[in-house]
Design an enzyme around this catalytic site. Sequence first.
Site, PDB file in Angstrom:
ATOM      1  N   ASN A 135       6.970   2.087  25.515  1.00  0.00           N
ATOM      2  CA  ASN A 135       6.592   1.421  24.275  1.00  0.00           C
ATOM      3  C   ASN A 135       7.359   2.069  23.133  1.00  0.00           C
ATOM      4  O   ASN A 135       7.006   3.153  22.666  1.00  0.00           O
ATOM      5  CB  ASN A 135       5.080   1.536  24.038  1.00  0.00           C
ATOM      6  N   ILE A 136       8.438   1.444  22.713  1.00  0.00           N
ATOM      7  CA  ILE A 136       9.279   2.003  21.659  1.00  0.00           C
ATOM      8  C   ILE A 136       8.737   1.537  20.312  1.00  0.00           C
ATOM      9  O   ILE A 136       8.738   0.333  20.028  1.00  0.00           O
ATOM     10  CB  ILE A 136      10.746   1.543  21.832  1.00  0.00           C
ATOM     11  N   LYS A 140       9.142   3.414  13.733  1.00  0.00           N
ATOM     12  CA  LYS A 140       9.737   4.748  13.693  1.00  0.00           C
ATOM     13  C   LYS A 140      11.247   4.677  13.858  1.00  0.00           C
ATOM     14  O   LYS A 140      11.977   5.464  13.252  1.00  0.00           O
ATOM     15  CB  LYS A 140       9.110   5.632  14.774  1.00  0.00           C
ATOM     16  N   CYS A 160      16.956  14.017  21.122  1.00  0.00           N
ATOM     17  CA  CYS A 160      15.614  13.981  21.709  1.00  0.00           C
ATOM     18  C   CYS A 160      15.589  15.111  22.732  1.00  0.00           C
ATOM     19  O   CYS A 160      16.007  16.220  22.419  1.00  0.00           O
ATOM     20  CB  CYS A 160      15.297  12.607  22.301  1.00  0.00           C
TER      21      CYS A 160
END
Length: 225
Positions: A135-136, A140, A160
Amino acid sequence: MKQHATVASPTDTCKTIEVAVVERHHHRSPPQAIKLLPIPTADDNNPYNLTSPDDENSGEEFFIPPLNFSMVDNGIFRSGFPDVDNFSFLQTLGLRSIIYLCPELYPESNMEFLKANDIRLFQFGIKNCKEPFVNIPEEKIREALGVLIDVRNHPVLIHCKRGKHRTGCLVGCLRKLQKWCLTSVFDEYQRFAAAKARVSDQRFMELFDASSFKQQSLPFSCSKR
């Protein structure tokens, strides 16, 4: 290799095998990393000492880039999570900002490095979920993209954990803003994600609407500190 085809005795065969193994080990890491690795010891389970004994006392300073490091555009870089061994290399970039895409707290050693080098941290915590539960959070990604395209934050490093999925999605959205075709966007994403490429990530990039960023000045240029 030709010497493999002309082996004539068991003794020669042993010699040929030894050379082949050394060459394979030598090419396992990027060329620049060979001299950066510590001199092997008996505890390394590595019988091949590829570092010259003189290197230990040579006084040279070596720079080790973070995992999956690459230049994205002028003043924009990407990588996996940098650690202490990468700090000297990061100093050469003259960074103003780091965009961190993980929800975990930044390590204390990394925070000290940022403070010592006057680097600003922008954190956008995106959980790393595996398919089919990816779920991106688009909001954000949009916030991070707004920071990324602001040249006042350049030079900037995006990272990341591994520099593959979350970083790849943000860079992919940047490419859409730069009018890249989807084929090129996906090719770049897959080059870093490799066998771990996610259909959900590519679907997100395909559907991402970059029209709200059209007023931003492009292309980018590297800002000097």
